[in-house]
Design a protein around this motif. Structure first.
Motif, PDB file in Angstrom:
ATOM      1  N   ASP A 199       7.742   1.428   6.265  1.00 56.86           N
ATOM      2  CA  ASP A 199       6.429   1.108   5.724  1.00 56.86           C
ATOM      3  C   ASP A 199       6.507   0.815   4.230  1.00 56.86           C
ATOM      4  O   ASP A 199       5.716   0.027   3.696  1.00 56.86           O
ATOM      5  N   LYS A 200       7.450   1.433   3.545  1.00 61.66           N
ATOM      6  CA  LYS A 200       7.613   1.215   2.110  1.00 61.66           C
ATOM      7  C   LYS A 200       8.439  -0.036   1.794  1.00 61.66           C
ATOM      8  O   LYS A 200       8.558  -0.402   0.620  1.00 61.66           O
ATOM      9  N   ASN A 245       3.726  10.922   9.045  1.00 63.09           N
ATOM     10  CA  ASN A 245       2.801  10.372   8.055  1.00 63.09           C
ATOM     11  C   ASN A 245       3.075   8.887   7.957  1.00 63.09           C
ATOM     12  O   ASN A 245       4.095   8.483   7.420  1.00 63.09           O
ATOM     13  N   HIS A 246       2.199   8.081   8.491  1.00 60.33           N
ATOM     14  CA  HIS A 246       2.421   6.638   8.517  1.00 60.33           C
ATOM     15  C   HIS A 246       1.957   6.038   7.202  1.00 60.33           C
ATOM     16  O   HIS A 246       0.779   5.974   6.917  1.00 60.33           O
ATOM     17  N   GLY A 247       2.914   5.574   6.420  1.00 62.12           N
ATOM     18  CA  GLY A 247       2.535   5.045   5.111  1.00 62.12           C
ATOM     19  C   GLY A 247       1.793   6.080   4.304  1.00 62.12           C
ATOM     20  O   GLY A 247       0.808   5.794   3.637  1.00 62.12           O
ATOM     21  N   ASN A 248       2.251   7.346   4.399  1.00 62.98           N
ATOM     22  CA  ASN A 248       1.611   8.491   3.764  1.00 62.98           C
ATOM     23  C   ASN A 248       0.314   8.877   4.456  1.00 62.98           C
ATOM     24  O   ASN A 248      -0.471   9.623   3.930  1.00 62.98           O
ATOM     25  N   ASP A 260      13.276   8.836   8.839  1.00 61.84           N
ATOM     26  CA  ASP A 260      11.841   8.917   8.546  1.00 61.84           C
ATOM     27  C   ASP A 260      11.254   7.511   8.495  1.00 61.84           C
ATOM     28  O   ASP A 260      10.526   7.147   7.575  1.00 61.84           O
ATOM     29  N   GLY A 286       2.562  13.554   1.668  1.00 53.66           N
ATOM     30  CA  GLY A 286       3.560  12.548   2.008  1.00 53.66           C
ATOM     31  C   GLY A 286       4.482  12.342   0.851  1.00 53.66           C
ATOM     32  O   GLY A 286       4.626  13.202  -0.023  1.00 53.66           O
ATOM     33  N   HIS A 287       5.098  11.188   0.798  1.00 50.58           N
ATOM     34  CA  HIS A 287       6.024  10.904  -0.294  1.00 50.58           C
ATOM     35  C   HIS A 287       5.283  10.960  -1.619  1.00 50.58           C
ATOM     36  O   HIS A 287       4.172  10.465  -1.754  1.00 50.58           O
ATOM     37  N   ASN A 308       7.766   6.155   7.412  1.00 48.64           N
ATOM     38  CA  ASN A 308       7.484   6.030   5.993  1.00 48.64           C
ATOM     39  C   ASN A 308       8.375   5.009   5.312  1.00 48.64           C
ATOM     40  O   ASN A 308       7.919   4.188   4.533  1.00 48.64           O
ATOM     41  N   GLN A 309       9.681   5.058   5.606  1.00 46.35           N
ATOM     42  CA  GLN A 309      10.610   4.237   4.842  1.00 46.35           C
ATOM     43  C   GLN A 309      10.490   2.750   5.181  1.00 46.35           C
ATOM     44  O   GLN A 309      10.586   1.903   4.283  1.00 46.35           O
TER      45      GLN A 309
END
Length: 556
Positions: A171-172, A239-242, A165, A211-212, A168-169
């Motif tokens: 991006d985090k 979901n890019h950066g949620n 993922d 998202g997350h 998202n990951q």
């Protein structure tokens, strides 16, 4: 359509042609004056270099490392704090500094609430060490561990990140750098690494989409690939950066500032969302300086871990681009007053002589709203209190890496005979909010089928009206042969990530010399998560792991 021309022939053997890194704010001053890189690291435990009270990342040496995925807090500056996902508690994670030819072991522990992996971006590793969930391994469940082990054969600047993922990951904050030092190198006086990224100023925008942290699983309910080699992989929407990285539904509230963004293209929308630019996890005045002395030779390794391209300017110093994606440029000339464009996933190493004492800013020159927040001070000894100097007057040309350096004997040419020839047409489906290869989205994109030893030529064409596509090939380097119908005229250009602007066409070539199933995808990870992924699949290769349907592998 994918063009396949199986011209089988007996190929002659072909060879693929192929300092110490400092975080500007992770070491005490004596560690910023240069280091002896000859001291061997322990085979049992990595050496930890002294860090300041607020480290950005540590530099670890040796052959055995431990990376723990866990949640932490990131202070981008004195006023901006983000909850982030990290390797070992920092963004970026530790830099792994290893020697060419060494076999290294990295133990990944997962303390996050979701499965994770480590992908070694650009570094050729065995397929079962590539870190792509559902393709090369199962993602590592919370509370579990996985051991990566491989020989670091190809020197250069690389980076690592989660491929579970990843939109998202990564991006985090789940990324870090890895440098493979050559057995024979020309040392420099200072060797810095700068990892670039972007962040949202207003995280409340994420509430517009599940998202997350929410109860909804944005990937739930989507069809799974029926291919037995890829079964158990969830290929859901992104979901890019949620946030949805493609078309966005913002509801009908006419007072919503975000509502207007629904009519923007992906290329227009992303710079408006991500307005905080960072260097080694810091932004604006919090970015720590790179200190130099007059007369020193300085190397800066630039890595783009973000989603936007960055155009950097080094004022009043001539510099050379000595490598791209870790691979050397043949006889690079000095350039001045040109912008170096670094696309997502790319790496550029530059070198310059510190011959203009003062305090300067290596800064962003794009028109993005976040550009002013990315300015990296380069401070000469004795000029710590000086005001930084930068020049934004006038337009500066971009360096064209396809026509940079001097020509030399290369591994491949346009006139060679190839076993396979493929065309990948890259597109944006605005109606469905997806990104396509030959009109299809992953996992329905046809693979590039090869046999070990094959020579492969690929034509990459960007048909998207506005979106750029930095295409990244796992497990291999490719040589860029032509750009827009004209042969590369400078140095032989060997890369693993190639930035393709709208309307551009490139021809690249590689040898199928690393058996496995390998991703070939856009490294704007939002584009990958919404379909722009293909695979290079070796005939007869069978993965050495058993898919676990309980993991919910998400390879994009």
């Amino acid at each position: 359509m994918t063009n396949r021309k199986p011209k089988k022939w007996t190929a002659l053997p072909i060879l693929l042609t192929g300092a110490l890194v400092l975080s500007a704010c992770s070491h005490t001053p004596n560690h910023m004056e240069g280091h002896d890189t000859s001291a061997p690291g322990s085979d049992e435990q990595p050496k930890h270099m002294a860090a300041s009270a607020e480290p950005t990342f540590e530099v670890l040496t040796g052959t055995t490392f431990t990376l723990t995925a866990k949640e932490s807090k990131l202070m981008l500056d004195d006023h901006t704090v983000k909850t982030v996902w990290t390797y070992n508690g920092t963004v970026p994670g530790p830099q792994l500094r290893v020697k060419q030819g060494e076999t290294i072991t990295v133990v990944l522990h997962n303390e996050l609430p979701e499965p994770v992996t480590i992908h070694w971006h650009g570094l050729p590793v065995p397929n079962n060490m590539d870190g792509v969930p559902g393709v090369t391994q199962n993602a590592v469940k919370p509370g579990e561990s996985f051991t990566y082990q491989f020989q670091a054969d190809v020197p250069g600047t690389y980076w690592y990140h989660s491929h579970q993922d990843s939109v998202n990951q990564v991006d985090k904050g789940l990324y870090g750098s890895i440098v493979v030092e050559p057995t024979e190198s020309q040392p420099v006086d200072k060797d810095y690494t700068i990892v670039l990224d972007e962040w949202m100023a207003d995280d409340s925008m994420a509430a517009m989409h599940a998202g997350h942290g929410g109860t909804a699983d944005p990937h739930a309910g989507n069809a799974k690939h029926s291919d037995p080699d890829m079964s158990g992989i969830n290929h859901g929407s992104n979901n890019h950066g949620n946030m949805n990285h493609g078309s966005m539904d913002h509801g009908s509230d006419p007072n919503s500032a975000a509502m207007d963004m629904s009519k923007l293209s992906d290329a227009e929308m992303m710079p408006l969302m991500y307005t905080i630019f960072s260097a080694n996890g810091k932004t604006g005045s919090a970015i720590q300086p790179l200190t130099v002395k007059e007369g020193e030779n300085v190397r800066i390794r630039l890595i783009n871990a973000g989603y936007l391209s960055h155009q950097l300017h080094l004022p009043d110093h001539a510099f050379k681009i000595v490598s791209t994606d870790g691979q050397p440029i043949h006889r690079p000339p000095e350039i001045n007053e040109q912008l170096l464009n670094i696309a997502p996933g790319e790496r550029y190493d530059i070198e310059f002589v510190a011959n203009n004492p003062g305090k300067w800013l290596l800064d962003e020159h794009s028109a993005f709203p976040g550009a002013e927040s990315l300015a990296i001070p380069i401070v000469y000894e004795g000029f710590e209190q000086a005001s930084p100097e930068s020049d934004h007057a006038g337009d500066l040309p971009l360096v064209d890496i396809a026509h940079y350096g001097e020509a030399a004997n290369s591994t491949y040419s346009l006139d060679d005979k190839y076993d396979w020839e493929y065309t990948l047409e890259l597109g944006t489906d605005q109606k469905n909010g997806t990104f396509t290869i030959n009109g299809k989205t992953f996992p329905d994109t046809p693979p590039l089928d090869v046999t070990e030893g094959d020579l492969v030529k690929v034509t990459l064409v960007n048909h998207s009206p506005q979106d750029i596509h930095p295409m990244h090939l796992h497990g291999h380097f490719f040589q860029v042969l032509s750009k827009n119908g004209k042969p590369v005229s400078g140095s032989p250009l060997v890369k693993d990530t190639l930035n393709i602007l709208p309307g551009e066409e490139y021809v690249v070539a590689f040898k199928a010399d690393n058996p496995g199933h390998w991703m070939f995808h856009c490294h704007d990870l939002g584009h990958a998560a919404k379909g722009m992924v293909s695979e290079v699949k070796y005939d007869g290769y069978k993965p050495d792991f058993t898919l676990d349907p309980t993991v919910n592998n998400k390879p994009e």
